[in-house]
Scaffold this motif. Structure first.
Motif, short mmCIF file in Angstrom:
data_model
loop_
_atom_site.label_atom_id
_atom_site.label_comp_id
_atom_site.label_asym_id
_atom_site.label_seq_id
_atom_site.Cartn_x
_atom_site.Cartn_y
_atom_site.Cartn_z
N GLY A 239 0.83 -1.20 0.00
CA GLY A 239 0.00 0.00 0.00
C GLY A 239 0.86 1.24 0.00
O GLY A 239 2.09 1.17 0.15
N GLU A 240 0.23 2.39 -0.19
CA GLU A 240 0.94 3.67 -0.20
C GLU A 240 0.94 4.30 1.19
O GLU A 240 -0.09 4.32 1.87
CB GLU A 240 0.29 4.64 -1.20
N TRP A 241 2.09 4.83 1.57
CA TRP A 241 2.26 5.51 2.85
C TRP A 241 2.72 6.93 2.54
O TRP A 241 3.86 7.16 2.14
CB TRP A 241 3.28 4.74 3.71
N ARG A 242 1.81 7.88 2.71
CA ARG A 242 2.05 9.25 2.30
C ARG A 242 2.90 9.97 3.34
O ARG A 242 2.68 9.85 4.56
CB ARG A 242 0.74 10.00 2.09
N LEU A 243 3.84 10.78 2.84
CA LEU A 243 4.77 11.51 3.71
C LEU A 243 4.77 12.98 3.36
O LEU A 243 4.65 13.35 2.18
CB LEU A 243 6.20 10.97 3.55
N SER A 244 4.93 13.83 4.35
CA SER A 244 5.19 15.26 4.12
C SER A 244 6.58 15.64 4.59
O SER A 244 7.06 16.74 4.31
CB SER A 244 4.14 16.12 4.83
N GLU A 245 7.23 14.74 5.34
CA GLU A 245 8.60 14.91 5.79
C GLU A 245 9.32 13.58 5.60
O GLU A 245 8.68 12.53 5.48
CB GLU A 245 8.63 15.32 7.27
N PRO A 246 10.65 13.58 5.59
CA PRO A 246 11.35 12.31 5.42
C PRO A 246 11.21 11.41 6.65
O PRO A 246 11.06 11.89 7.77
CB PRO A 246 12.81 12.74 5.20
N VAL A 247 11.26 10.11 6.41
CA VAL A 247 11.43 9.16 7.50
C VAL A 247 12.90 9.18 7.88
O VAL A 247 13.77 9.00 7.03
CB VAL A 247 11.00 7.75 7.07
N ILE A 248 13.19 9.41 9.15
CA ILE A 248 14.56 9.62 9.60
C ILE A 248 14.98 8.53 10.57
O ILE A 248 14.25 8.19 11.51
CB ILE A 248 14.71 11.00 10.28
N HIS B 287 6.82 -4.49 1.46
CA HIS B 287 6.48 -4.22 0.07
C HIS B 287 5.64 -2.96 -0.07
O HIS B 287 4.97 -2.77 -1.10
CB HIS B 287 5.77 -5.42 -0.54
N GLY B 288 5.65 -2.10 0.93
CA GLY B 288 4.91 -0.86 0.84
C GLY B 288 5.64 0.19 0.02
O GLY B 288 6.83 0.06 -0.29
N ILE B 289 4.90 1.25 -0.33
CA ILE B 289 5.44 2.36 -1.13
C ILE B 289 5.38 3.63 -0.29
O ILE B 289 4.30 4.05 0.13
CB ILE B 289 4.64 2.56 -2.42
N LEU B 290 6.55 4.23 -0.03
CA LEU B 290 6.62 5.51 0.67
C LEU B 290 6.55 6.61 -0.37
O LEU B 290 7.43 6.70 -1.24
CB LEU B 290 7.91 5.61 1.47
N VAL B 291 5.54 7.46 -0.28
CA VAL B 291 5.31 8.50 -1.28
C VAL B 291 5.52 9.86 -0.63
O VAL B 291 4.78 10.27 0.26
CB VAL B 291 3.89 8.41 -1.86
N GLN B 292 6.55 10.58 -1.07
CA GLN B 292 6.88 11.90 -0.53
C GLN B 292 6.14 12.98 -1.32
O GLN B 292 6.31 13.09 -2.53
CB GLN B 292 8.39 12.14 -0.57
N GLN C 85 12.05 17.74 0.03
CA GLN C 85 12.49 16.87 1.12
C GLN C 85 12.92 15.51 0.60
O GLN C 85 12.34 14.98 -0.35
CB GLN C 85 11.34 16.67 2.12
N PRO C 86 13.94 14.89 1.23
CA PRO C 86 14.20 13.48 0.94
C PRO C 86 12.99 12.63 1.32
O PRO C 86 12.13 13.05 2.10
CB PRO C 86 15.41 13.15 1.82
N ILE C 87 12.95 11.42 0.77
CA ILE C 87 11.91 10.48 1.16
C ILE C 87 12.32 9.75 2.43
O ILE C 87 11.53 9.55 3.34
CB ILE C 87 11.63 9.49 0.02
N LEU C 88 13.61 9.39 2.50
CA LEU C 88 14.13 8.68 3.67
C LEU C 88 15.53 9.20 3.96
O LEU C 88 16.31 9.42 3.04
CB LEU C 88 14.14 7.17 3.41
N ILE D 88 17.48 -1.08 5.12
CA ILE D 88 16.26 -0.78 4.38
C ILE D 88 16.16 -1.82 3.28
O ILE D 88 17.04 -1.89 2.41
CB ILE D 88 16.26 0.64 3.79
N GLU D 89 15.11 -2.64 3.28
CA GLU D 89 15.03 -3.76 2.36
C GLU D 89 13.67 -3.83 1.68
O GLU D 89 12.62 -3.84 2.35
CB GLU D 89 15.31 -5.07 3.10
N ASN D 90 13.70 -3.84 0.36
CA ASN D 90 12.56 -4.19 -0.51
C ASN D 90 11.46 -3.15 -0.60
O ASN D 90 10.55 -3.30 -1.43
CB ASN D 90 11.95 -5.53 -0.08
N VAL D 91 11.48 -2.10 0.19
CA VAL D 91 10.43 -1.09 0.07
C VAL D 91 10.65 -0.25 -1.19
O VAL D 91 11.74 -0.21 -1.75
CB VAL D 91 10.37 -0.18 1.32
N THR D 92 9.59 0.44 -1.61
CA THR D 92 9.64 1.33 -2.77
C THR D 92 9.48 2.77 -2.30
O THR D 92 8.65 3.06 -1.43
CB THR D 92 8.53 0.99 -3.76
N LEU D 93 10.29 3.67 -2.87
CA LEU D 93 10.21 5.10 -2.56
C LEU D 93 9.86 5.84 -3.83
O LEU D 93 10.43 5.58 -4.89
CB LEU D 93 11.54 5.61 -2.01
#
Length: 464
Positions: A46-55, A66-71, A76-79, A89-94
């Motif tokens: 699924g999609e995980w919406r971000l307004s700031e990077p995951v730090i 298998h989730g998707i981090l959407v910035q 801003q960086p995504i991560l 960090i393994e297998n996730v999508t940015l």
């Protein structure tokens, strides 16, 4: 309560249980990270919406799944991994949100860290001048089995400003880098796919974006010693900038392994400014350059790479402007170590389909004499004070003239004949120059198969 998914594995005949901690039970991924220091966190599909990077900071921890981090914020960086150690960090999508794909920040930023693993990660549409994956001043990092798709954007390369003595102008360009390392030690970049499908260096793209045209920079134009008539022409030909893989800061970066990567549609496939590097088993398919080593590259092994559809230089070595000899302390000037180019082995590489890429028209194909088109290029220093390239072994390589077999181009049979001027060029920047005080020295050629270019095999005798 925190969601725990029970699982079991068989170890020495015993059932061992472990918990799988997920991010879904928290308001945000960042809050999940804060609540579980040092733990790996599962990111479900699924999609995980971000307004700031995951730090990530501190010791351990990471993300997998298998989730998707959407910035949603293009600045801003995504991560971000900042001052941390042993993060995975393994297998996730940015990815970037629609409308925010043209970014001004890396996709993943690793800074002042050690022993970081990025494995199986996808970074999609991080169109920035910065790296889709960027590592700064870090040691022991591994970037493996990752996928980077569409990392370039239309930008301005601004070479104006205080202390800029070499260029002093700004121009419109395609720019951006897939994997960018600044100051990396003990680094592995292995088995990644780095592909650009959005911006290809075609005539149509050049006209659409007026690529190569000079424009205003942050500071007034002030041509430097490497400007070479650019301001008078109002145009530069090197408007395709960036690299699929770039390892830079040559006096810091060392012990680097770039192996098994697949690169497609790059400006510079693999660009090295470092010492003690192994570049082996990579494929660069379509690019202005295949492999480049400059600005102080010492003790490299460049072997068993397949370079196809390259349009300017297949493998290039030269002393860049940043190279210099060692110097003892003098007055207020501190001592400095050498930063020189040489002590390199180039072995068992194949350069084929030369000149059948997207931008041959902008380089060798721009003139009937195929000026500057060399499968192997060994140049003098950019500046008179640069120490020459020395002590290079070139053995077991092949330059294959694909044109002799009949090659289709845009659905039509291409004009027969080689598209490289020389298979090997050694000498000054510009064949018409008669003096070359910093020309390469101590080059040794053996057991190579070089199909001749339009002018022959080499501009110099190839002595073993």
């Amino acid at each position: 309560m925190r969601h725990m998914v029970a699982a079991a594995l068989l170890f020495c005949g015993c059932a061992v249980s472990f918990g799988e901690t997920g991010v879904a039970e928290y308001p945000s991924i960042q809050e999940a990270v804060a609540a579980n220091p040092g733990r790996m966190l599962f990111v479900p599909p699924g999609e995980w919406r971000l307004s700031e990077p995951v730090i990530f900071r501190g010791e351990g921890g990471g993300l997998y799944g298998h989730g998707i981090l959407v910035q949603e914020d293009s600045s801003q960086p995504i991560l971000r991994i900042d001052g941390a150690a042993n993060v995975r960090i393994e297998n996730v999508t940015l990815a970037r949100a629609a409308g925010a794909e043209e970014a001004t920040a890396p996709g993943i930023l690793v800074e002042n860290a050690r022993d970081i693993i990025l494995r199986g990660v996808s970074v999609l549409d991080n169109r920035a001048r910065e790296g889709a994956i960027e590592v700064r001043d870090s040691a022991g990092c591994r970037i493996e089995d990752c996928e980077i798709i569409n990392y370039q954007r239309v930008a301005v390369d601004d070479r104006t400003g205080p202390g800029e003595n070499h260029y002093g102008y700004a121009f419109r360009c395609i720019d951006g880098t897939g994997i960018l390392v600044r100051g990396g030690v003990d680094l592995s970049i292995a088995n990644n796919r780095i592909i650009e499908r959005n911006l290809l260096p075609t005539r149509e793209m050049k006209e659409q974006h007026q690529l190569g045209g000079l424009t205003e920079g942050k500071y007034p134009t002030n041509p430097g010693d490497l400007a070479r008539g650019v301001v008078e022409r109002g145009y530069v030909g090197n408007w395709h900038q960036g690299s699929a893989i770039l390892v830079t800061e040559p006096e810091k970066s060392r012990h680097v392994r770039v192996t098994g990567n697949y690169i497609e549609n790059a400006a510079q496939g693999i660009d090295l400014h470092c010492d003690y590097a192994v570049v082996s088993g990579n494929t660069v398919n379509h690019g202005m350059m295949g492999v480049k080593a400059t600005h102080g590259c010492r003790n490299l092994i460049i072997s068993e790479n397949l370079l196809t559809h390259i349009d300017l230089w297949g493998i290039l070595l030269n002393p860049g402007a940043a190279s210099h000899t060692a110097r003892g302390a003098e007055g207020e000037q501190p001592a400095r170590n050498q930063n020189v180019d040489g002590g390199t082995v180039i072995a068992n590489n194949i350069i084929s389909d030369y000149g059948y890429g997207h931008q041959y028209w902008n380089w060798g194909g721009a003139s009937k004499d195929q000026g500057g088109s060399y499968a192997f290029a060994f140049f003098e220093g950019q500046l008179p004070e640069n120490p020459p390239l020395t002590d290079v072994i070139v053995t077991g390589n092949m330059v294959y003239d694909s044109g002799r077999d009949g090659v289709l181009e845009d659905g039509e049979l291409a004009t027969p004949g080689p598209r490289h001027r020389w298979a090997v060029y050694v000498g000054p920047w510009g064949e018409g120059k008669t003096e070359c005080p910093t020309c390469p020295r101590g080059l040794h050629f053996s057991n190579n198969l070089f199909h001749p270019g339009s002018q022959g095999v080499s501009n110099i005798p190839l002595e073993p």
